[in-house]
Design an enzyme around this catalytic site. Structure first.
Site, PDB file in Angstrom:
ATOM      1  N   ASP A 161       0.825  -1.211   0.000  1.00  0.00           N
ATOM      2  CA  ASP A 161       0.000   0.000   0.000  1.00  0.00           C
ATOM      3  C   ASP A 161       0.854   1.254   0.000  1.00  0.00           C
ATOM      4  O   ASP A 161       0.513   2.241  -0.659  1.00  0.00           O
ATOM      5  CB  ASP A 161      -0.937   0.006   1.212  1.00  0.00           C
ATOM      6  CG  ASP A 161      -1.777   1.264   1.258  1.00  0.00           C
ATOM      7  OD1 ASP A 161      -2.618   1.424   0.366  1.00  0.00           O
ATOM      8  OD2 ASP A 161      -1.555   2.095   2.155  1.00  0.00           O
ATOM      9  N   ARG A 168      -0.647   6.742  -6.531  1.00  0.00           N
ATOM     10  CA  ARG A 168      -2.028   7.198  -6.738  1.00  0.00           C
ATOM     11  C   ARG A 168      -2.119   8.708  -6.667  1.00  0.00           C
ATOM     12  O   ARG A 168      -2.847   9.345  -7.428  1.00  0.00           O
ATOM     13  CB  ARG A 168      -2.955   6.586  -5.674  1.00  0.00           C
ATOM     14  CG  ARG A 168      -3.311   5.127  -5.910  1.00  0.00           C
ATOM     15  CD  ARG A 168      -4.017   4.560  -4.687  1.00  0.00           C
ATOM     16  NE  ARG A 168      -5.206   5.311  -4.348  1.00  0.00           N
ATOM     17  CZ  ARG A 168      -5.711   5.393  -3.118  1.00  0.00           C
ATOM     18  NH1 ARG A 168      -5.101   4.785  -2.102  1.00  0.00           N
ATOM     19  NH2 ARG A 168      -6.804   6.084  -2.883  1.00  0.00           N
ATOM     20  N   SER A 183      -6.741  -0.003  -0.016  1.00  0.00           N
ATOM     21  CA  SER A 183      -5.736   0.755   0.729  1.00  0.00           C
ATOM     22  C   SER A 183      -6.117   0.879   2.196  1.00  0.00           C
ATOM     23  O   SER A 183      -5.323   0.578   3.094  1.00  0.00           O
ATOM     24  CB  SER A 183      -5.570   2.151   0.117  1.00  0.00           C
ATOM     25  OG  SER A 183      -4.723   2.956   0.909  1.00  0.00           O
TER      26      SER A 183
END
Length: 432
Positions: A161, A168, A183
């Protein structure tokens, strides 16, 4: 199986297999997949979505990419809280202190800012000396001793993550429901907490701008949590205008401290109490929500919540004197008063544009490695539904000259005056 084939598979709208998702996450963690291919798959997921099974598998693979914390040494029911991100959303800070002051252990693993939204860790780092990176042993020890810690995910908790999260932010894929759900829940399940309260934002300043999307995300999060054996519920709250009156890292710590001194803005305190009451009930420290709210209010008025926040600051290396002396934190050198161009009522105060204005001033990241200016931000003097006269101050821009023109242009677009308006409903829905 080549990564290129996995990207093409999702690009074409196909369902990724468990094997494909496993290869992707393993490659991210082992750094055998270059960032450009990871970014390509993230965009394909953003555009094509994921099935419920894909979403669950992605969460599981991300969680299993690292260790799962064992918090069993901490007595009591451990309760955490997560927000999907907003502008002026400093809820976690007063909330955690108030809930911990009521006897519920709060082992909170938080994140950094994404795009126009602020991050809890960034805000805390405006406090001189505050350390958000603790070892697992130190994290557990602190929660054992004082009932509260707010930290970033350690390198061993859902490391996939951490890699994906940074990409992201800079690839315009933040608003994907599968990516948000995986996430959040991979970290929260791996963090070993017993119960979780989730604040899902909806509106102009949220990643889920429609209530339908917010409800879809909230249900996905609760479903994943419950499948993993986590007590889990969600509240859908409004983010059409910023929460509270201050946007920016130091400014939001100031407002947190004001809140813990019973001087917080009404909307901030209503959301804190709504989420906090749920946490106390889940933590078996109140039999019902009404009693829980009474306990939270007592924690404030007695000074126990403020003392708990200071205790956390000092336990994590921060300067506890900021509780009384805000000048110890970084502040902008300049202040510009933004005035109303006409008389009327504030009918629009777009949270995303205000957040972007704070970001271009230096208070947020446009690239993953951007350094933050903790002192800059926006101080709101009027909100939706408030009357204003021509020339009256609407807000104050705290700046160091960088990005001022761009911020002012964004604020011009964010604010609209009209004849009548009422404040938006803050709490939209509760999902159990």
């Amino acid at each position: 199986m080549a990564m290129l084939d996995i990207i093409a598979h999702k690009r074409d709208g196909c369902t990724l297999s468990t094997t494909e998702i496993h290869k992707f996450i393993t490659g991210v963690v082992n750094h055998t997949i270059p960032d450009y291919q990871t970014a390509a798959l993230l965009m394909a997921i953003y555009l094509k979505g994921m099935t419920t099974q894909e979403q669950t598998t992605l969460t599981k693979e991300m969680m299993e990419s690292g260790d799962r914390l064992d918090l069993s040494a901490i007595p009591g029911i451990k309760v955490d809280k997560h927000s999907t991100g907003g502008v002026g959303d400093k809820v976690s800070l007063p909330l955690a202190a108030m809930v911990a002051a009521c006897g519920v252990p709060v082992p909170m693993i938080s994140g950094r800012g994404l795009g126009h939204t602020g991050g809890t860790l960034d805000k805390l780092e405006a406090i001189p000396g505050f350390k958000v990176d603790l070892t697992e042993a130190a994290f557990i020890d602190q929660v054992q001793k004082i009932g509260l810690a707010i930290v970033g995910a350690t390198g061993s908790v859902a490391p996939a993550d951490k890699e994906i999260y940074a990409l992201r932010d800079v690839t315009a894929t933040v608003g994907s429901i599968p990516l948000i759900a995986s996430s959040i829940m991979s970290k929260k399940i791996a963090s070993g907490t017993d119960a979780l309260v989730i604040d899902v934002k909806t509106g102009a300043g949220a990643f889920m701008q429609t209530e339908a999307d917010a409800r879809k995300l909230a249900k996905a999060l609760v479903s994943i949590g419950q499948q993993a054996g986590l007590q889990c519920m969600a509240v859908i709250s409004d983010m059409n205008q910023p929460l509270g009156n201050k946007v920016g890292n130091t400014l939001e710590i100031e407002e947190t401290l004001d809140a813990l001194k019973s001087q917080g803005p009404a909307d901030l305190m209503e959301l804190v109490n709504t989420l906090g009451a749920q946490m106390l009930v889940l933590g078996h420290q109140a039999p019902d929500l009404a009693t829980a709210r009474e306990r939270l209010e007592t924690a404030l008025t007695s000074g126990r919540a403020l003392a708990k926040f200071r205790e956390m600051i000092e336990a994590q290396g921060g300067d506890g004197r900021v509780v009384e002396d805000y000048s110890l934190m970084p502040h902008a050198k300049h202040h510009l008063t933004y005035r109303a161009k006409q008389s009327g009522v504030v009918t629009k105060l777009l949270a995303d544009e205000v957040g972007k204005a704070a970001m271009v001033l230096g208070g947020g990241r446009q690239k993953a490695d951007d350094a933050l200016n903790y002192g800059v931000g926006i101080e709101l003097l009027k909100k939706i539904g408030d009357p204003v006269s021509q020339g009256e101050a609407l807000l104050i821009i705290h700046h160091d000259q960088t990005g001022l023109d761009a911020a002012t242009a964004l604020l011009d677009d964010a604010i609209e005056l009209g004849e009548t308006a009422s404040a938006p409903t803050l709490i939209h829905e509760t999902i159990n």
